[in-house]
Write a protein that holds these residues in place. Structure first.
Motif, PDB file in Angstrom:
ATOM      1  N   GLN A 198     -17.432  57.209  12.908  1.00  0.00           N
ATOM      2  CA  GLN A 198     -16.358  56.522  13.562  1.00  0.00           C
ATOM      3  C   GLN A 198     -17.122  55.456  14.651  1.00  0.00           C
ATOM      4  OE1 GLN A 198     -13.554  58.993  15.629  1.00  0.00           O
ATOM      5  NE2 GLN A 198     -11.996  57.543  15.447  1.00  0.00           N
ATOM      6  N   GLN A 199     -18.062  56.182  15.433  1.00  0.00           N
ATOM      7  CA  GLN A 199     -18.602  55.396  16.516  1.00  0.00           C
ATOM      8  C   GLN A 199     -19.328  54.200  16.020  1.00  0.00           C
ATOM      9  OE1 GLN A 199     -17.932  56.485  19.584  1.00  0.00           O
ATOM     10  NE2 GLN A 199     -19.115  54.881  20.713  1.00  0.00           N
ATOM     11  N   VAL A 200     -19.934  54.210  14.803  1.00  0.00           N
ATOM     12  CA  VAL A 200     -20.828  52.942  14.085  1.00  0.00           C
ATOM     13  C   VAL A 200     -19.968  51.692  13.974  1.00  0.00           C
ATOM     14  CG1 VAL A 200     -21.870  52.110  12.063  1.00  0.00           C
ATOM     15  CG2 VAL A 200     -22.496  54.450  13.043  1.00  0.00           C
ATOM     16  N   PHE A 201     -18.594  52.089  13.713  1.00  0.00           N
ATOM     17  CA  PHE A 201     -17.723  50.941  13.479  1.00  0.00           C
ATOM     18  C   PHE A 201     -16.970  50.301  14.482  1.00  0.00           C
ATOM     19  CE2 PHE A 201     -15.781  50.843   8.857  1.00  0.00           C
ATOM     20  CZ  PHE A 201     -16.683  51.614   8.316  1.00  0.00           C
ATOM     21  N   GLY A 202     -17.262  51.038  15.952  1.00  0.00           N
ATOM     22  CA  GLY A 202     -16.661  50.258  17.130  1.00  0.00           C
ATOM     23  C   GLY A 202     -15.288  50.549  17.181  1.00  0.00           C
ATOM     24  N   ILE A 254      -8.994  52.394  14.039  1.00  0.00           N
ATOM     25  CA  ILE A 254      -7.946  51.798  13.326  1.00  0.00           C
ATOM     26  C   ILE A 254      -7.880  52.394  12.042  1.00  0.00           C
ATOM     27  CG2 ILE A 254      -6.982  49.502  12.381  1.00  0.00           C
ATOM     28  CD1 ILE A 254      -7.457  49.690  15.408  1.00  0.00           C
ATOM     29  N   ARG A 255      -6.672  52.720  11.639  1.00  0.00           N
ATOM     30  CA  ARG A 255      -6.314  53.602  10.534  1.00  0.00           C
ATOM     31  C   ARG A 255      -7.004  52.987   9.132  1.00  0.00           C
ATOM     32  NH1 ARG A 255      -1.087  55.827  12.322  1.00  0.00           N
ATOM     33  NH2 ARG A 255       0.051  54.911  10.434  1.00  0.00           N
ATOM     34  N   GLU A 256      -6.686  51.764   9.121  1.00  0.00           N
ATOM     35  CA  GLU A 256      -6.808  51.182   7.823  1.00  0.00           C
ATOM     36  C   GLU A 256      -8.652  51.251   7.258  1.00  0.00           C
ATOM     37  OE1 GLU A 256      -6.513  46.629   9.451  1.00  0.00           O
ATOM     38  OE2 GLU A 256      -7.019  46.613   7.324  1.00  0.00           O
ATOM     39  N   TRP A 257      -9.403  51.424   8.416  1.00  0.00           N
ATOM     40  CA  TRP A 257     -10.852  51.531   7.972  1.00  0.00           C
ATOM     41  C   TRP A 257     -11.197  52.985   7.564  1.00  0.00           C
ATOM     42  CZ3 TRP A 257     -14.181  47.076   8.003  1.00  0.00           C
ATOM     43  CH2 TRP A 257     -13.584  46.045   8.763  1.00  0.00           C
ATOM     44  N   GLY A 258     -10.509  53.904   7.686  1.00  0.00           N
ATOM     45  CA  GLY A 258     -10.601  55.130   7.209  1.00  0.00           C
ATOM     46  C   GLY A 258     -11.433  56.138   7.949  1.00  0.00           C
ATOM     47  N   GLN A 259     -12.294  55.486   8.753  1.00  0.00           N
ATOM     48  CA  GLN A 259     -13.325  56.514   9.585  1.00  0.00           C
ATOM     49  C   GLN A 259     -12.590  57.392  10.356  1.00  0.00           C
ATOM     50  OE1 GLN A 259     -15.752  56.113   7.558  1.00  0.00           O
ATOM     51  NE2 GLN A 259     -17.168  56.004   9.101  1.00  0.00           N
ATOM     52  N   GLU A 260     -11.444  57.079  11.147  1.00  0.00           N
ATOM     53  CA  GLU A 260     -10.815  58.086  11.835  1.00  0.00           C
ATOM     54  C   GLU A 260     -10.136  59.280  11.033  1.00  0.00           C
ATOM     55  OE1 GLU A 260      -7.129  58.292  12.646  1.00  0.00           O
ATOM     56  OE2 GLU A 260      -6.733  57.273  10.724  1.00  0.00           O
ATOM     57  N   GLN A 261      -9.530  58.698   9.898  1.00  0.00           N
ATOM     58  CA  GLN A 261      -9.200  59.930   8.984  1.00  0.00           C
ATOM     59  C   GLN A 261     -10.160  61.050   8.559  1.00  0.00           C
ATOM     60  OE1 GLN A 261      -7.527  58.604   4.904  1.00  0.00           O
ATOM     61  NE2 GLN A 261      -7.127  60.807   4.510  1.00  0.00           N
TER      62      GLN A 261
END
Lengths: 595, 595
Positions: free
Chosen positions: A411-415, A420-427
């Protein structure tokens, strides 16, 4: 929308090059599990999980499950995906052919389960719980119960659950209040409330077979008075088909942080008809059959989310342009360099890669012990059981702790986009967060490892593993490339024994010493276990390169990750060793009022 | 529903006993900030945040913000709470009396901000962003701009934002594409899209003052061509009241992991009228004024969520009954013992307590440097500025990393209930997760610390701090109770210098060495800084106990937590030191294709 692709190359590396799994299948006489079939299954599994399950992961999270009047609806597409899953035979791979299963080895089942769970963890829970339920019935059920339920659970026509937790008790099952009153016809009337029941109610299968822990009216207090019951949603009729509705209902579903497409149910049993499984008051033993398997499965959750998060983070790091390399433009034709040029982005990716691939090696090795315990000669079976007992809590806790760390890094790599939910990393983070909690918290796993397994066996289970490590270090000590790493590993391996002795001695004076050391002891153990597998993997990679393999990038990646692990992650083992050496007084001297 | 209570006793401990803040206020001639007034403000702040803001935290998360045709509605109750916040003067505490502020010191403002943010982080962002906006206008605006905007921002009638990020650039602001075209009347037409704009649009205030980074048509490339503009939602009329609607609109709001009651907006500027603030092409400098303050504020977010999570976890651990103490029943009259008897539950609580209270000491100390930089003599001001430069990235990154760890532990204490939304612990994790990401990722903070601040000052900024640590260690070395801890701290303090020299030497050969070491260097620094403050706090506590204080539990709790920190958390510093010593090759040798 992030997309999961099964990492077939890395899976094969561990299966074939590290563990020679298909060689073992042949040695065990598993004639069906030929290399060709195994390859075909992996290829098809990769396709199915990429095309059918992965696209439902985000939508399932957004929609979640719904309940209306006790009827639970899974997110759009889940029912159809489950039907396809069953029709393709993914759920019956490892089940006995007697009930329609394919009789394939557990280790192969685990690898397919990894794909399913990496693509869509919530989905994977429905068949996952059914497997646990079927395993308990297979191990403890009467022939009649097996014939009736396994023939329905194997093809997935019916699904199953485990009903343990109650509002006032999770870890402490001795406090269970659900009652089972014997009836004249040999059945029981089961009454009580169970919570946190994964897949307790849903719309995917004809029937749901609940395995419920309950107490007989005259049962002894505590865990010695718990029995296990089969309590189906619909009672089977004379033909073994869905009959009368049983008197149990889903009261509500939980609103959770993650795994939202998996229905977590409050189940109310109100004089529901139940059938005893196993012996009276031995219910917890029956449940443990399911739990060991479930704990390895939950450990896999750490790997699955870590892998899915890594795939997205790596793609993003190659694509996202931001700042220039400190050495000068790496992509001068672009407005900025891809962020993978930055050292700290690499530190994050390498940490994920090191944990994921170390976890994969550990998990497949543990799964191959399941095969060994099932198919090998008697002595080899006992050895496998002993190793399984030792490694299972490490798999469950260390794989989920490192998996969670991996998803947080992904998630951190994505800044900002990682939030943001749509990017999927937080899920991935939200879904993964439950893994260190359920199936016995990681704190409980640590107590199991240090108290029951290591000290409880007078160190025997530990020694069996440290001996393996010792032999590897001996073998490698003169090696020019890896001698120094072997020395480091040998030192930690020796320290492992010393720490154990030291805690064991202190624990004879004060039982709280075990609880005070356990979590750091497990973490220390996990790092040493990973170090062992990383050294083994590096040796394989080095040998392949020396033999002139053309897959230079793949094997060099292994070598770089092994070096990274030893240099930048393994130092943490020492911090855990120091922390646990502080002993119980560092935790117990403070009075409750002083917090 | 979890409830936040401001930890007044601990706040006073740091304010009065550790730092003597009110003594400083008197020395600075801040006649209004009497001890009595300070006490009254803290008491009222505690009441307001407990009664008004805390109850809106869960409901705000559940409801989130809504958007319809560019109009954003905040969750039920937020608008009224904001009105009460403004009417009570909470937002204008530290603002200049010239514009209706109360002229109170920054450190006191920070403590009230801590209460507000701990009770309801999403809410706190609306006034928080306004403060940043007002600070930039106060520092760089013309007299006319100050008169116009500060008189509206100070009472909170208007709110403000910072518009930096664009879809293709966050960290790398040199890539900004938003254009500002000069007009004949001295204004500019601003056109472009900004994303991740916190509180960019909402229903709480009459007007929203956007500070927008943009480039003039002939601006030089990169960060040297960025200017800053005031772009209000409604253009002020001749009387400085809300006038004509400006041509900017909120295009959408983000669906996020957490801080859901704070609207994160995509802002579209389409020939919007803007007013230059500060000099042309010096926009980034103006923004940095806001950012330093904002970075300490974001660091506070780690403390705020950590504190709120700790309060809930501690209450739960005292209340939840599960298993017996390993020493025998602690509460034999109950069905089981409260889980706070278990060593590992205490390990989790003590980790939270150690991080939170260490963070509070660090943050209040840093805030007192803000006072010093504002009110003290010239030489003392310069000293404060230097220390602020050094400590700000540590506050931002270490406080948020440890705060996130604390919330994850606070969730773990709850077991399965920690994953369920209604208990509130998972929200603390979700809300806290953004803190290591925004306001400059923690990776960027680490580069700022090691590259710009420490190496950039040839070690001067570091030495100013290590000298303080050295003096403390000298003072304590003979102390019977703390001599050993002082020795440990002195050793780490010396190592801090050595590590710096070593990285500095390597960096002369290879600039990537800084990036490769930075995150572990910052973590090492954070642990040493915490160790310094914990030793100081323990000395205060010990002195109070020796002087016969009746608050025995409070001070003994401090001593136990200090010992815990040194024994069980501080060993991590060594792991970070070892990791960073591995150098750039451990990260840069692997080719992109080998990931």
């Amino acid at each position: 929308m992030p997309e999961y692709n099964a990492p077939l190359r890395d899976m094969r590396f561990v299966m074939d090059e590290l563990l020679d799994m298909t060689g073992s299948y042949a040695a065990y006489g598993l004639e069906d599990a030929t290399p060709d079939l195994v390859s075909a299954i992996l290829e098809e599994g990769a396709k199915f999980t990429n095309q059918v399950l992965s696209p439902l992961n985000r939508t399932g999270d957004e929609e979640g499950c719904h309940i209306e009047n006790g009827v639970v609806t899974t997110p759009k597409g889940f029912k159809e995906a489950y039907q396809a899953y069953c029709e393709n035979g993914w759920g019956s791979m490892t089940a006995s052919p007697e009930y329609g299963g394919q009789g394939l080895p557990s280790s192969l089942g685990l690898i397919i389960a990894e794909m399913v769970a990496s693509a869509n963890y919530s989905f994977s829970m429905y068949p996952g719980l059914s497997h646990g339920c079927a395993a308990a019935i297979a191990a403890h059920g009467t022939q009649e119960q097996k014939d009736l339920y396994l023939s329905k659970l194997t093809p997935g026509t019916w699904t199953g659950t485990m009903c343990l937790t109650e509002p006032h008790c999770g870890t402490d099952l001795g406090l269970v209040k659900t009652r089972a009153v014997p009836q004249a016809d040999g059945t029981y009337k089961v009454t009580g409330t169970k919570i946190f029941i994964s897949c307790g109610e849903h719309d995917m299968s004809e029937n749901i077979v609940h395995l419920v822990l309950a107490k007989l009216p005259d049962a002894p207090a505590g865990t010695k008075g718990i029995s296990l019951f089969i309590v189906p949603k619909f009672l089977p009729d004379a033909n073994g088909e869905v009959g009368e509705r049983n008197s149990l209902v889903c009261g509500s579903i939980e609103h959770k942080m993650g795994i939202k497409a998996s229905a977590t149910c409050v189940m109310n049993f109100d004089d529901a008809t139940g059938f005893l499984i196993g012996d009276i008051n031995k219910g917890l033993n029956c449940m443990f059959t399911m739990m060991n398997h479930a704990r390895l499965g939950t450990g896999m959750q750490g790997l699955c989310h870590g892998e899915a998060s890594y795939q997205s983070a790596l793609a993003y790091a190659k694509d996202r342009l931001q700042m220039r390399s400190l050495k000068g433009p790496a992509a001068p034709e672009k407005a900025a360099d891809p962020i993978i040029v930055h050292p700290d982005v690499r530190r994050m990716l390498l940490t994920m890669k090191a944990f994921n691939e170390g976890n994969r090696a550990l998990a497949y090795y543990t799964a191959s012990l399941l095969d060994q315990a099932h198919y090998a000669s008697e002595e080899a079976r006992a050895d496998a059981e002993a190793q399984l007992a030792f490694l299972t809590p490490i798999c469950k806790a260390f794989m989920t702790d490192t998996g969670l760390e991996a998803t947080l890094l992904g998630q951190q790599v994505f800044g900002g986009h990682g939030f943001i939910r749509e990017w999927g990393q937080e899920q991935q983070v939200r879904d993964c967060r439950i893994a260190p909690i359920y199936e016995g918290t990681n704190g409980i796993q640590a107590l199991d490892l240090l108290g029951r397994k290591v000290l409880g066996s007078q160190g025997k289970l530990l020694k069996a593993f440290t001996k393996q490590v010792h032999l590897l270090c001996k073998e490698v000590e003169g090696n020019a490339a890896f001698g120094e790493y072997a020395k480091k590993l040998a030192q930690l391996n020796a320290q492992w024994g010393e720490l154990t002795t030291s805690v064991g001695m202190k624990a004879m004076q004060n039982p709280e010493e075990v609880g005070a050391a356990a979590v750091d002891y497990l973490a220390f153990s996990g790092y040493v276990v990973h170090a062992y597998f990383w050294l083994k993997m590096a040796l394989v990679a080095q040998a392949k390169l020396e033999a002139g393999s053309t897959e230079v990038d793949f094997y060099k990646g292994k070598l770089a990750t092994q070096a990274f692990f030893y240099q930048r992650l393994l130092p943490r083992a020492q911090a855990h060793a120091e922390a646990l050496t502080a002993g119980a007084s560092s935790l117990m001297d403070i009075a409750v009022e002083q917090f």
